[in-house]
Design an enzyme around this catalytic site. Sequence first.
Site, PDB file in Angstrom:
ATOM      1  N   LYS A 161       0.840  -1.217   0.000  1.00 44.02           N
ATOM      2  CA  LYS A 161       0.000   0.000   0.000  1.00 44.02           C
ATOM      3  C   LYS A 161       0.871   1.261   0.000  1.00 44.02           C
ATOM      4  CE  LYS A 161      -0.362  -0.216   5.032  1.00 44.02           C
ATOM      5  NZ  LYS A 161      -1.226  -0.494   6.182  1.00 44.02           N
ATOM      6  N   TYR A 181      16.341  29.677   8.458  1.00 39.92           N
ATOM      7  CA  TYR A 181      15.119  30.369   8.896  1.00 39.92           C
ATOM      8  C   TYR A 181      15.034  30.449  10.412  1.00 39.92           C
ATOM      9  CZ  TYR A 181      13.201  30.256   4.170  1.00 39.92           C
ATOM     10  OH  TYR A 181      12.983  30.439   2.827  1.00 39.92           O
TER      11      TYR A 181
END
Length: 373
Positions: free
Chosen positions: A35, A256
């Site tokens: 999956k 950042y």
Amino acid sequence: MARPLIAHIDLDALRHNYRLAQELAPTSRSVAVLKADAYGHGAVACAKALEDLVPAFAVAAIEEAVTLRDAGITTPIVLLEGIFSADELPQVDALGLSMALHSDWQLEAVLAFAPRRPIPTWLKVDSGMHRLGYSPAAAEVAWQRLVAKPRCVTDLHLMSHFATADLADVGYFSRQHELVMALAERLGAPTCLANSPAVLAHPEAHGDCNRPGVMLYGSDPLELSCEASRRLHPVMSLTSKIIAVRELAQGEPVGYGGRFTTAGPSRIGVVACGYGDGYDRHAVDGTPVLVDGKPSRLAGKVSMDMMTVDLTDLPEAGIGSEVVLWGASRHGALLSVDDVARYCDTISYTLLTGVLPRVPRRYAGGPATSPVD
Ligand SMILES: *Cc1c(COP(=O)(O)O)cnc(C)c1O
């Protein structure tokens, strides 16, 4: 030259891990869980690499099964959540799929449907996960109704899913296991129970089928690794390169928000990999990476396309140096995706399934090149 970020997929490692699942559970059929695009590894490539070994594949939804059938995969495929609506049944029949059955509306739909061939069906009982499945009492009723309709359903199994098979404390796991085994005995039902942690650590829960997922991709799901889990080989190696180097004085912020500040004169390497590739932005300063096979650490917040690592102790590293975000270095060292996940407050599953389509997958190995053993 193209951007250097690549997810290398080692199909020989995938086959090795699948064979380990088989070796650990020699009397079970090991259904390989593919999956979520084979946990980010590419479902079609992984299916082709495993199809000569497996009795069946498992996926989450019919769309994932269609992708495999369209690619020419003829192996049985199980839908782990069954159908999402009754109008999927003709396609289940046409594609020769098997399905889990967890709710009365699914039961009514399948008993009202006349398939060309009976549909192999796993009746799901909720033994304590409390997500999908019938209560044990309701499962007995549903089982008898299914048994009475051999033209609709066939190859019935009792399926259940463990909530805590990965934990060192086996208390709740044992409760679930005892409950489902008692029910299986009353019904005379074959079982399908074990996920990866149960395959690795709980031989008593190996059923007529098992459902190994993440272990096939080389991640160890256990809270406490064991002899077997240490034999897994990583399948995905996410690698990139240093694309720039900054020489900074002590006390300079990096990236950042200036989350990381240099403790002394520092060399900071910029890596072409960021959260826009699926690398987890929750990674804290100190998250491990390998630079030319040697340990280094994340320094500063992950940006969309780049991240910064501390090269101060790696004077030989520079532009073009190999960076391993997880997996194997061509210099031989390994960085486990499970270790990286701990620094991101997550599990390997989210890191592996999170690698985004812009990262090219490059495949090596597979049945044609595998050593015969
Ligand atoms: C995903 C899934 C598995 C595989 O779990 P792993 O922990 O990856 O081995 C097994 N069974 C069901 C029902 C699943 O949804």
